[in-house]
Design an enzyme around this catalytic site. Sequence first.
Site, PDB file in Angstrom:
ATOM      1  N   LYS A  51      12.885  13.945 -14.156  1.00  0.00           N
ATOM      2  CA  LYS A  51      14.415  14.574 -14.363  1.00  0.00           C
ATOM      3  C   LYS A  51      14.931  13.896 -15.772  1.00  0.00           C
ATOM      4  CE  LYS A  51      16.890  13.141 -11.273  1.00  0.00           C
ATOM      5  NZ  LYS A  51      18.227  12.358 -11.477  1.00  0.00           N
ATOM      6  N   ARG A 126      26.331  12.631  -6.783  1.00  0.00           N
ATOM      7  CA  ARG A 126      25.636  12.243  -5.960  1.00  0.00           C
ATOM      8  C   ARG A 126      25.820  12.643  -4.372  1.00  0.00           C
ATOM      9  NH1 ARG A 126      23.174   8.034  -8.776  1.00  0.00           N
ATOM     10  NH2 ARG A 126      21.012   8.321  -8.325  1.00  0.00           N
ATOM     11  N   ARG A 165       2.377   3.857 -11.468  1.00  0.00           N
ATOM     12  CA  ARG A 165       3.101   3.695 -12.690  1.00  0.00           C
ATOM     13  C   ARG A 165       3.163   2.054 -13.080  1.00  0.00           C
ATOM     14  NH1 ARG A 165       9.255   6.125 -13.302  1.00  0.00           N
ATOM     15  NH2 ARG A 165       9.790   4.255 -11.873  1.00  0.00           N
ATOM     16  N   ARG A 200       6.361  -2.451 -11.060  1.00  0.00           N
ATOM     17  CA  ARG A 200       7.681  -2.794 -10.289  1.00  0.00           C
ATOM     18  C   ARG A 200       7.703  -2.813  -9.052  1.00  0.00           C
ATOM     19  NH1 ARG A 200      11.698   1.474 -13.286  1.00  0.00           N
ATOM     20  NH2 ARG A 200      12.338   1.426 -10.968  1.00  0.00           N
ATOM     21  N   ARG A 211      12.722   5.047  -0.529  1.00  0.00           N
ATOM     22  CA  ARG A 211      13.232   5.452  -1.579  1.00  0.00           C
ATOM     23  C   ARG A 211      13.585   7.110  -1.737  1.00  0.00           C
ATOM     24  NH1 ARG A 211      10.948   3.732  -7.139  1.00  0.00           N
ATOM     25  NH2 ARG A 211      12.496   4.830  -8.242  1.00  0.00           N
TER      26      ARG A 211
END
Length: 256
Positions: A51, A126, A165, A200, A211
């Site tokens: 995004k 949001r 990632r 991470r 998430r």
Amino acid sequence: MNTTLLKAWKAGLRFVATCFNEVGFLVVRKLLWRFRRPRYFILLGPPGSGKGTLATKLAPALRVRAMSTGDVFRREKAEQTNFGKQVTAHLADGTLVPDALTLAIVRRELTRPRYWFGAMEDGFPRTQEQATQFDALLASWGASVETVVLLDVDDDDLIDRLSNRRTCTNRACGRTYNLKYGPPVKAGICDVCSAALAQRDDDVPHVVAARLRTYRVETKPLCNYYQDRKVLASFHPTGDMTAQEVFVLVKTALQG
Ligand SMILES: [Zn+2]
């Protein structure tokens, strides 16, 4: 004493800048919007959907500026502005930043000259409440949200992308790599600064899944809201599409 003076001076400058922005924005709204309509877009998409990258390409193509609410919040906190202090206090308490505060920050941001002819929102709204208040704000200016772009990427693709990632451990660099789609030249080493790469904590698969669940719960009412208002444009990029391909897909649809 000197730091107190410096702080007062900076706060004074910010106040003057805000007044300048408000007056300038009022003039632009009353006089120039007749000749060039402002355009407001919203980007929705799960973490890992690309995004942010899309915003930086799509906004200039539509002649607006991208506004990342996350970046704005970070800047306000770093500069310890009134808004920044309130945000920090809420985060320290573990309470959510209230919608009214978020709206006030976004409103003030939109009066800055770079956003005088529109913006592409990334990370806002949001909640449905924020969306309603944002619509009311734009309506009070005689404007409205033109299109809400939803990047609807499959969970499997997102988990695959995020768990591959790797992020540079040098925080000043922070570059990210993807082991499958954009690996570093030397395994485990950053191309730019030669620091070690690491995964991470929130890119570990089971954390990613959590998430994504949170994201779906948050976003569903928003999508319904914008669908009802007939401004939602859904895109379904597959995991193997490059950022450039996604950009062309969305841009073509919005301009067509
Ligand atoms: Zn690096």
